[in-house]
Design an enzyme around this catalytic site. Sequence first.
Site, PDB file in Angstrom:
ATOM      1  N   ASP A   1     -13.734 -13.036  -3.805  1.00 20.29           N
ATOM      2  CA  ASP A   1     -12.715 -13.689  -4.635  1.00 20.29           C
ATOM      3  C   ASP A   1     -12.142 -14.931  -3.932  1.00 20.29           C
ATOM      4  O   ASP A   1     -12.150 -15.010  -2.712  1.00 20.29           O
ATOM      5  CB  ASP A   1     -11.602 -12.673  -4.921  1.00 20.29           C
ATOM      6  CG  ASP A   1     -10.776 -13.056  -6.129  1.00 20.29           C
ATOM      7  OD1 ASP A   1     -11.128 -14.053  -6.804  1.00 20.29           O
ATOM      8  OD2 ASP A   1      -9.773 -12.375  -6.405  1.00 20.29           O
TER       9      ASP A   1
ATOM     10  N   ASN B   1     -16.307 -11.688 -16.827  1.00 24.31           N
ATOM     11  CA  ASN B   1     -16.419 -13.127 -16.523  1.00 24.31           C
ATOM     12  C   ASN B   1     -16.988 -13.950 -17.688  1.00 24.31           C
ATOM     13  O   ASN B   1     -16.882 -15.186 -17.691  1.00 24.31           O
ATOM     14  CB  ASN B   1     -17.267 -13.374 -15.264  1.00 24.31           C
ATOM     15  CG  ASN B   1     -16.570 -12.995 -13.976  1.00 24.31           C
ATOM     16  OD1 ASN B   1     -17.209 -12.691 -12.964  1.00 24.31           O
ATOM     17  ND2 ASN B   1     -15.237 -12.997 -13.977  1.00 24.31           N
TER      18      ASN B   1
HETATM   19  C1  FPP Z   1     -14.304 -15.072  -7.792  1.00 24.31           C
HETATM   20  O1  FPP Z   1     -13.601 -16.240  -7.459  1.00 24.31           O
HETATM   21  C2  FPP Z   1     -15.716 -15.338  -7.730  1.00 24.31           C
HETATM   22  C3  FPP Z   1     -16.590 -15.216  -8.768  1.00 24.31           C
HETATM   23  C4  FPP Z   1     -16.210 -14.775 -10.115  1.00 24.31           C
HETATM   24  C5  FPP Z   1     -17.984 -15.556  -8.612  1.00 24.31           C
HETATM   25  C6  FPP Z   1     -18.568 -15.256  -7.272  1.00 24.31           C
HETATM   26  C7  FPP Z   1     -19.857 -15.937  -7.238  1.00 24.31           C
HETATM   27  C8  FPP Z   1     -20.423 -16.506  -6.165  1.00 24.31           C
HETATM   28  C9  FPP Z   1     -19.894 -16.461  -4.780  1.00 24.31           C
HETATM   29  C10 FPP Z   1     -21.687 -17.217  -6.363  1.00 24.31           C
HETATM   30  C11 FPP Z   1     -22.720 -16.420  -7.077  1.00 24.31           C
HETATM   31  C12 FPP Z   1     -23.570 -15.645  -6.167  1.00 24.31           C
HETATM   32  C13 FPP Z   1     -24.814 -15.250  -6.557  1.00 24.31           C
HETATM   33  C14 FPP Z   1     -25.652 -14.420  -5.667  1.00 24.31           C
HETATM   34  C15 FPP Z   1     -25.345 -15.622  -7.854  1.00 24.31           C
HETATM   35  P1  FPP Z   1     -12.652 -16.880  -8.551  1.00 24.31           P
HETATM   36  O2  FPP Z   1     -13.411 -17.920  -9.274  1.00 24.31           O
HETATM   37  O3  FPP Z   1     -12.082 -15.802  -9.417  1.00 24.31           O
HETATM   38  O4  FPP Z   1     -11.570 -17.500  -7.648  1.00 24.31           O
HETATM   39  P2  FPP Z   1     -10.025 -17.663  -8.012  1.00 24.31           P
HETATM   40  O5  FPP Z   1      -9.480 -16.280  -8.194  1.00 24.31           O
HETATM   41  O6  FPP Z   1      -9.488 -18.350  -6.800  1.00 24.31           O
HETATM   42  O7  FPP Z   1      -9.963 -18.513  -9.251  1.00 24.31           O
END
Ligand code: FPP
Length: 242
Positions: A21, A69
């Site tokens: 996250d 998501n």
């Molecule tokens: C959460 O951060 C992260 C995600 C929903 C996506 C995680 C994905 C990756 C690290 C890349 C994909 C990896 C592969 C193997 C395909 P957030 O966007 O919710 O962050 P925030 O809470 O700060 O907005």
Amino acid sequence: MSDEVARLRERVPYHVAIIMDGNGRWARARGQPRLAGHRAGVENLRRTLDACAKLGIKVLTVYAFSTENWGRPPAEVRGLMNILETVIDRELRRLHANGVQLRHVGVLEGLSESLQRKVRQAVALTRNNDRVTLNVAFNYGGRQEIVHAVQRIMRAGFAPEEVDTTLINYYLYTAGLPDPDLIIRTAGEMRLSNFLLWQASYAEYYSTPVFWPDFDQAELLKALHQYAQRERRFGLVSPSSS
Ligand code: FPP
């Protein structure tokens, strides 16, 4: 390898699961678009996988895209799909050469035909690798996983008295994998967010305020240190209290 790492090896978790996250906040703090944060997140996943392999962690499960998501802005959803496709295109050869077994947990339905095909091919190509398993939760939801398991058990015609935890394990997306020993969540939140609900029953939990792209090997070692100090009782009493 430092003495510290050598000591940790004695109690290294077999299976680590990570809720990656904070990519969005990492990007915002730099005045960059959210997708730049996800791309930095992928770079960090590559480093973390290497660190896990060196430390002797055998299974790494990462939460890359949840069933919830889909509700994000369409450009971000498309971006996350493209990231998975690019990771497979660019990294598969290296992962395979390094003995990484790639598994997918979640459902492929809903992804583009070409992405579905690439995921299936990547899983098939690496199925006999055994250095480390990278289990990618993509289009994954813990409740949905349990619902699917129940549906498949009913379709297979099992009687109610035949249903037990072993049978349910067998019908989960994670069939054949041991439960996670340690679940790490970055960026400060203290919840599971529908991740590995069944499998998390006795996992140790570690939360850190560090955003995922900044969660480097030193941060991983901190989590492993804490894990090494925990006493896991699995519902029993401590041997020292008897
Ligand atoms: C959460 O951060 C992260 C995600 C929903 C996506 C995680 C994905 C990756 C690290 C890349 C994909 C990896 C592969 C193997 C395909 P957030 O966007 O919710 O962050 P925030 O809470 O700060 O907005």
